[in-house]
Enzyme design. Structure first.
Site, PDB file in Angstrom:
ATOM      1  N   LYS A   1      32.302  -6.990  -1.774  1.00 56.41           N
ATOM      2  CA  LYS A   1      34.021  -7.348  -1.244  1.00 56.41           C
ATOM      3  C   LYS A   1      34.374  -7.716   0.178  1.00 56.41           C
ATOM      4  O   LYS A   1      34.856  -8.291   0.403  1.00 56.41           O
ATOM      5  CB  LYS A   1      34.318  -5.790  -1.429  1.00 56.41           C
ATOM      6  CG  LYS A   1      35.832  -5.815  -1.685  1.00 56.41           C
ATOM      7  CD  LYS A   1      37.030  -5.705  -2.963  1.00 56.41           C
ATOM      8  CE  LYS A   1      36.749  -3.746  -1.935  1.00 56.41           C
ATOM      9  NZ  LYS A   1      37.676  -3.433  -1.112  1.00 56.41           N
ATOM     10  N   SER A   2      33.245  -7.284   0.907  1.00 52.20           N
ATOM     11  CA  SER A   2      33.929  -6.931   2.251  1.00 52.20           C
ATOM     12  C   SER A   2      33.695  -8.194   2.623  1.00 52.20           C
ATOM     13  O   SER A   2      34.386  -8.728   3.504  1.00 52.20           O
ATOM     14  CB  SER A   2      33.225  -5.964   3.147  1.00 52.20           C
ATOM     15  OG  SER A   2      33.743  -4.472   2.829  1.00 52.20           O
TER      16      SER A   2
ATOM     17  N   ARG B   1      40.748  10.546  -2.738  1.00 51.44           N
ATOM     18  CA  ARG B   1      39.701  10.231  -3.225  1.00 51.44           C
ATOM     19  C   ARG B   1      38.942  12.148  -2.681  1.00 51.44           C
ATOM     20  O   ARG B   1      38.429  12.098  -3.513  1.00 51.44           O
ATOM     21  CB  ARG B   1      38.123   9.187  -2.810  1.00 51.44           C
ATOM     22  CG  ARG B   1      39.008   7.821  -3.229  1.00 51.44           C
ATOM     23  CD  ARG B   1      38.154   7.137  -2.940  1.00 51.44           C
ATOM     24  NE  ARG B   1      38.080   5.347  -3.351  1.00 51.44           N
ATOM     25  CZ  ARG B   1      38.230   4.430  -2.509  1.00 51.44           C
ATOM     26  NH1 ARG B   1      37.042   4.457  -1.689  1.00 51.44           N
ATOM     27  NH2 ARG B   1      37.953   3.934  -3.143  1.00 51.44           N
TER      28      ARG B   1
ATOM     29  N   LYS C   1      42.213   6.474   1.734  1.00 49.08           N
ATOM     30  CA  LYS C   1      41.213   4.826   0.263  1.00 49.08           C
ATOM     31  C   LYS C   1      42.807   5.169  -0.144  1.00 49.08           C
ATOM     32  O   LYS C   1      43.330   5.320  -0.727  1.00 49.08           O
ATOM     33  CB  LYS C   1      40.488   5.703  -0.176  1.00 49.08           C
ATOM     34  CG  LYS C   1      38.940   6.033   1.294  1.00 49.08           C
ATOM     35  CD  LYS C   1      39.365   4.707   1.976  1.00 49.08           C
ATOM     36  CE  LYS C   1      38.240   4.072   3.343  1.00 49.08           C
ATOM     37  NZ  LYS C   1      37.479   3.156   4.188  1.00 49.08           N
TER      38      LYS C   1
ATOM     39  N   GLN D   1      37.801  -1.926   9.267  1.00 50.17           N
ATOM     40  CA  GLN D   1      39.112  -2.999   9.611  1.00 50.17           C
ATOM     41  C   GLN D   1      39.652  -2.897  10.741  1.00 50.17           C
ATOM     42  O   GLN D   1      40.467  -3.339  11.077  1.00 50.17           O
ATOM     43  CB  GLN D   1      40.218  -2.214   7.746  1.00 50.17           C
ATOM     44  CG  GLN D   1      39.464  -2.483   7.027  1.00 50.17           C
ATOM     45  CD  GLN D   1      39.715  -1.745   5.835  1.00 50.17           C
ATOM     46  OE1 GLN D   1      41.162  -0.906   5.874  1.00 50.17           O
ATOM     47  NE2 GLN D   1      39.720  -1.958   4.331  1.00 50.17           N
TER      48      GLN D   1
ATOM     49  N   ASP E   1      32.548   4.610   1.272  1.00 53.42           N
ATOM     50  CA  ASP E   1      33.372   4.069  -0.288  1.00 53.42           C
ATOM     51  C   ASP E   1      31.704   4.258  -1.467  1.00 53.42           C
ATOM     52  O   ASP E   1      33.009   4.239  -2.863  1.00 53.42           O
ATOM     53  CB  ASP E   1      33.130   2.915  -0.248  1.00 53.42           C
ATOM     54  CG  ASP E   1      34.184   2.226   0.543  1.00 53.42           C
ATOM     55  OD1 ASP E   1      35.267   2.661   0.328  1.00 53.42           O
ATOM     56  OD2 ASP E   1      34.270   0.832   0.728  1.00 53.42           O
TER      57      ASP E   1
ATOM     58  N   ARG F   1      36.388 -11.984   3.885  1.00 55.49           N
ATOM     59  CA  ARG F   1      35.855 -12.237   5.388  1.00 55.49           C
ATOM     60  C   ARG F   1      35.276 -13.540   5.561  1.00 55.49           C
ATOM     61  O   ARG F   1      36.334 -14.429   6.480  1.00 55.49           O
ATOM     62  CB  ARG F   1      34.988 -11.397   6.496  1.00 55.49           C
ATOM     63  CG  ARG F   1      35.598 -10.254   6.530  1.00 55.49           C
ATOM     64  CD  ARG F   1      34.149  -9.159   7.365  1.00 55.49           C
ATOM     65  NE  ARG F   1      34.684  -8.511   7.971  1.00 55.49           N
ATOM     66  CZ  ARG F   1      34.980  -7.024   6.958  1.00 55.49           C
ATOM     67  NH1 ARG F   1      35.085  -6.877   5.550  1.00 55.49           N
ATOM     68  NH2 ARG F   1      35.129  -5.955   7.820  1.00 55.49           N
TER      69      ARG F   1
HETATM   70  C1  S3P Z   1      36.295  -2.377   4.735  1.00 56.72           C
HETATM   71  C2  S3P Z   1      35.606  -0.672   5.205  1.00 56.72           C
HETATM   72  C3  S3P Z   1      36.673   0.036   4.681  1.00 56.72           C
HETATM   73  C4  S3P Z   1      36.089   0.701   3.363  1.00 56.72           C
HETATM   74  C5  S3P Z   1      36.938  -0.334   2.606  1.00 56.72           C
HETATM   75  C6  S3P Z   1      36.268  -1.831   3.121  1.00 56.72           C
HETATM   76  C7  S3P Z   1      35.875  -3.695   4.933  1.00 56.72           C
HETATM   77  O1  S3P Z   1      37.458   0.956   5.413  1.00 56.72           O
HETATM   78  O2  S3P Z   1      36.436   1.848   3.257  1.00 56.72           O
HETATM   79  O3  S3P Z   1      36.432  -0.129   1.258  1.00 56.72           O
HETATM   80  O4  S3P Z   1      35.674  -4.691   4.785  1.00 56.72           O
HETATM   81  O5  S3P Z   1      36.131  -3.937   6.863  1.00 56.72           O
HETATM   82  P1  S3P Z   1      38.234   1.389   6.319  1.00 56.72           P
HETATM   83  O6  S3P Z   1      37.670   0.161   7.452  1.00 56.72           O
HETATM   84  O7  S3P Z   1      38.899   2.353   6.331  1.00 56.72           O
HETATM   85  O8  S3P Z   1      37.394   2.428   6.789  1.00 56.72           O
END
Ligand code: S3P
Length: 428
Positions: free
Chosen positions: A23-24, A346, A342, A170, A315, A28
């Site tokens: 997903k991340s 959680r 989150k 993030q 996560d 991007r």
């Molecule tokens: C993510 C960073 C994490 C993660 C999220 C995805 C990212 O969040 O929990 O599911 O893609 O950069 P945080 O930056 O708030 O820790």
């Protein structure tokens, strides 16, 4: 609200799965494709709701994006190819979309507004908007800029040095994306190492940055060039099957093409520490490391998870909590306050829903304590609209003595639309 009965007492789980795209990295890949010059072709793109929101938002900024299933093509025209949107940008449930887009929009000399769903409306945004204001953007939102709707009038940025107050990829990413558009150099200093997909992507798209321990420096004004991105499987999705394979008797599962970026592999380290029979094979390096992971039914013991380990598995904590209910002894999770902000809180949702199934688990200020090994009983539980809570409860149902019913199962499509097909393919 729909309540769905789940499978009870799986005899065993066997077979192999091709894990869907990370997903991340999927988010991007669209974003970098949009801000680069030229064509970016993405394969194994995650078609979950969150990543589709990212595509929809960039289309509203005028970027041409073709997407059919797991293949997407982005026709980027650089940062200056983004246009003022005539409509509000709706990120749905996606924290990554809104926070990273804020970094991009902070540098654009036009007006834009961002909204999301009820959960996004409760998630803190000043952690991102505060540094972006220091870079020179105009940003405001509800409750002093903390919550959506958020409005941005960007442009005219100057590089800053910023020490992150929380371990958040993030926030780091938003500052780096703004820094790419700023005059001079932008420096981000992390508290703990968080996922480094943005840093890797900048380099994969031909940009330069310096990383020295927890310090990252990027120069503004660098051109990025469109490229090919093969998205590795999401270790955060694989985690549900790693735990399912470890706790359901007589199981053996191979998860293929799993992303093994060391900033994300905390789940593997912790499972091994707990005694899991887990092997990594066929390791290879694209711009991110990938490999195949084999998990077999395991005899598990409790552990303590804390400190720098937390961002490496943030996560995965809901599914690790379930794993801990099936391990001998006590598992303590601490330093994980970030769980409270989150998709749901959680700490609360994991503890409450697992208690409903008969688990012995309690919340603490910064985590939880789980007492194993406990036979789970079953009952009616809810995802609370949180995809990872929904999948954790579905895996829990496999080791419950009685029927488990799951409310709000739809949330799972945020990150794993094929989750139940994959689970069914393994049930033997
Ligand atoms: C993510 C960073 C994490 C993660 C999220 C995805 C990212 O969040 O929990 O599911 O893609 O950069 P945080 O930056 O708030 O820790």
């Amino acid at each position: 609200m729909k309540t769905t009965p789940l499978a009870i007492n799986a005899a065993k789980l066997q077979g192999h799965l091709q894990i869907p795209g990370d997903k991340s990295i999927s988010h991007r890949s669209i974003m970098f494709g949009a801000i680069a010059n030229g064509t970016t072709t993405i394969t194994n793109f995650l078609t979950g709701d969150d990543c589709l929101r990212t595509i929809a938002c960039f289309r509203k900024l005028g970027v041409v994006i073709e997407q059919e299933g797991e293949r997407a093509v982005v026709f980027g025209k650089g940062f200056t190819g983004l246009n003022e949107p005539s409509e509000v940008l709706d990120v749905g449930n996606s924290g990554t979309t809104i926070r990273l887009m804020l970094g991009i929009l902070a540098g654009r000399p036009f007006f834009s507004t961002l909204i999301g769903d009820e959960s996004i409306g409760k998630r803190p945004m000043t952690r991102v908007t505060k540094p972006l204001l220091s870079l020179g953007a105009n940003i405001d939102g509800r409750s002093g800029g903390e919550y959506t709707p958020i409005a941005v009038r960007g442009g005219g940025l100057t590089g800053i040095e910023y020490r992150l107050p929380v371990a958040s990829a993030q926030v780091k990413s938003a500052i780096l994306l703004a820094g790419l558009q700023a005059d001079g150099e932008t420096t981000v200093i992390e508290t703990s190492k968080t996922r480094d997909h943005t840093e890797r992507m900048i380099q994969h798209f031909g940009g330069k940055l310096e990383v020295d321990g927890l310090t990252i420096k990027v120069q503004g004004g660098q051109p990025l060039q469109g490229t090919n991105v093969e998205v590795p499987g999401d270790i955060s999705s694989a985690a549900f099957f790693l735990v399912a394979g470890a706790i359901v008797p007589n199981s053996e599962i191979m998860l293929k093409n799993v992303g093994l970026n060391p900033t994300r592999t905390g789940i593997i380290d912790v499972m091994r520490e707990m005694g899991a029979d887990l092997q990594v094979k066929n390791e290879r390096e694209q711009f991110e490391p990938v490999g195949d992971v084999i998990i077999k039914t395991s005899t598990l013991k409790g552990t303590t998870i804390e400190g720098d380990m937390i961002p490496r598995l943030i996560d995965e904590i809901p599914i690790i909590a379930l794993l801990a209910t099936q391990a001998e002894g006590v598992t303590i999770i601490k330093d994980a306050e970030e769980l409270k902000v989150k998709e749901t809180n959680r700490i609360d949702t994991v503890v409450r829903e697992l208690q409903k199934l008969g688990a012995k688990i309690e919340s603490t200020n910064d985590g939880m304590i789980i007492y194993g090994k406990q036979q789970l009983l079953g009952g009616t539980v809810s995802s609370h609209g949180d995809h990872r809570i929904g999948m954790m409860l579905a895996v829990a149902s496999l080791v419950c003595k009685e029927q488990t019913n799951l409310e709000n199962i739809e949330a799972i499509s945020v990150s794993y639309p094929n989750f139940f097909n994959h689970l069914e393919s393994l049930l033997k």
